[in-house]
Design a protein around this motif. Structure first.
Motif, PDB file in Angstrom:
ATOM      1  N   ARG A 142      32.756  39.693  30.241  1.00 31.65           N
ATOM      2  CA  ARG A 142      31.476  39.224  30.804  1.00 31.65           C
ATOM      3  C   ARG A 142      30.286  38.919  29.743  1.00 31.65           C
ATOM      4  O   ARG A 142      29.372  37.921  30.235  1.00 31.65           O
ATOM      5  CB  ARG A 142      30.917  40.931  31.225  1.00 31.65           C
ATOM      6  N   ALA A 143      30.480  39.180  28.594  1.00 32.59           N
ATOM      7  CA  ALA A 143      29.505  38.655  27.604  1.00 32.59           C
ATOM      8  C   ALA A 143      29.748  37.117  27.229  1.00 32.59           C
ATOM      9  O   ALA A 143      28.554  36.394  27.285  1.00 32.59           O
ATOM     10  CB  ALA A 143      29.718  39.397  26.119  1.00 32.59           C
ATOM     11  N   ILE A 144      31.151  36.678  27.335  1.00 32.26           N
ATOM     12  CA  ILE A 144      31.494  35.271  27.206  1.00 32.26           C
ATOM     13  C   ILE A 144      30.817  34.447  28.565  1.00 32.26           C
ATOM     14  O   ILE A 144      30.248  33.375  28.358  1.00 32.26           O
ATOM     15  CB  ILE A 144      32.617  34.947  26.977  1.00 32.26           C
ATOM     16  N   ALA A 145      30.780  35.080  29.726  1.00 30.77           N
ATOM     17  CA  ALA A 145      30.795  34.236  30.680  1.00 30.77           C
ATOM     18  C   ALA A 145      29.094  34.288  31.076  1.00 30.77           C
ATOM     19  O   ALA A 145      28.713  33.345  31.686  1.00 30.77           O
ATOM     20  CB  ALA A 145      31.211  35.271  32.216  1.00 30.77           C
ATOM     21  N   SER A 146      28.323  34.963  30.141  1.00 31.33           N
ATOM     22  CA  SER A 146      27.042  34.808  30.117  1.00 31.33           C
ATOM     23  C   SER A 146      26.430  33.819  29.300  1.00 31.33           C
ATOM     24  O   SER A 146      25.220  33.419  29.407  1.00 31.33           O
ATOM     25  CB  SER A 146      26.043  36.347  29.891  1.00 31.33           C
TER      26      SER A 146
END
Length: 296
Positions: A142-146
């Motif tokens: 989720r952090a990378i996708a942001s």
């Protein structure tokens, strides 16, 4: 003349058997009552601690609390508890980390029995606290996708596994026998510290093709409780970048893609972060604190 027969008296052995049976039944009932009282008192204590932990962590639900030791009543009478654990799941931090797990070990806890029973317990004093915040691979995804970078944002299926720091720095397949023995000795001597070895595998869309890759690198504790992953080498399972043999430009690009920083927020109870650890699917930061008051 009428004669009355006297009923035979029970044999001495039978009388003793009945007394023993009554004694056993009484002991069983007493033990049962003590067990019920023990569980009941423990439930009251756990509720009181859970309520204060919920307020202190600003949680939506009460965390799970468990008291260690054989007899809770014996600890409650003294007002001192040797070991208490608190576990909270699904803790959100800002918008990207939404499923953190918090695990806390409390040692030498003080809570007076009178205050506990009356419900007037205001503060719980703790001599030593060890706190741990776990970040799951799903939150790393989720952090990378942001990320604003489209290439970085294309990363999916992030998987995390622990490896030794030696294996993170150098490729085991390229070592000599002497180097391998030295690496194994160094791995055995590793302790929990501000760095740890990790293998992070993922899938990325590169040039319109799905590329599976694994980065071997170091997780470091930086700026409080933040964790940074720095890849040292990249391996590809299937790639359009030239059979597994990366050009320097492609190698640098993939290392940049898989370089990330996670911020799980402050550790509970003003715990000072001291170490990072890697478990299958989980990155975590640990710390300790002394003389903490739960409820302030």
């Amino acid at each position: 003349m009428t004669t009355t027969e006297t009923p035979p008296r029970p044999a001495p052995g039978k009388r003793r058997t009945k007394r023993v049976r009554r004694l056993v039944i009484a002991l069983v009932v007493l033990v049962g009552l003590l067990v019920v009282a023990d569980f009941g008192a423990a439930a009251i204590f756990e509720y009181q601690v859970s309520k204060r932990a919920r307020d202190q962590f600003d949680l939506s639900d009460d965390p799970a609390v468990k008291v260690g030791g054989f007899s809770f009543l014996a600890q409650a009478i003294s007002g001192e508890y040797g070991h208490v654990t608190i576990d909270a799941k699904g803790v959100p931090v800002e918008d990207t980390l939404r499923d953190l797990e918090v695990h806390i070990e409390l040692r030498d806890v003080q809570a007076p029995l009178g205050d506990l029973v009356s419900g007037s317990l205001q503060e719980v004093k703790v001599r030593e606290v060890e706190g741990q915040v776990k970040v799951k691979a799903s939150d790393v995804n989720r952090a990378i996708a942001s990320n604003r970078n489209n290439l970085i944002r294309s990363i999916t299926n992030v998987k995390i596994d622990p490896i030794s720091e030696q294996d993170a720095i150098t490729d085991p397949d390229s070592r000599t026998d002497a180097e391998q023995e030295a690496a194994e000795r160094a791995a055995e001597a590793e302790i929990e510290d501000t760095t740890a070895g990790a293998r992070v595998c993922a899938t990325a869309n590169i040039g319109g093709d799905e590329t599976e890759m694994c980065a071997y690198g170091i997780i470091s504790l930086v700026e409080g409780a933040k964790m940074t992953f720095t890849p040292n080498r990249i391996e590809l399972s299937n790639s359009v970048l030239g059979g597994g043999q990366l050009s320097p430009e492609a190698d640098a690009l993939l290392k940049q893609i898989l370089n990330f920083t996670l911020d799980p927020g402050k550790l509970p109870f003003t715990v000072t972060p001291t170490a990072v650890t890697v478990e299958p699917g989980v990155l975590s930061v640990k710390g300790t604190a002394n003389d903490v008051v739960l409820g302030k």
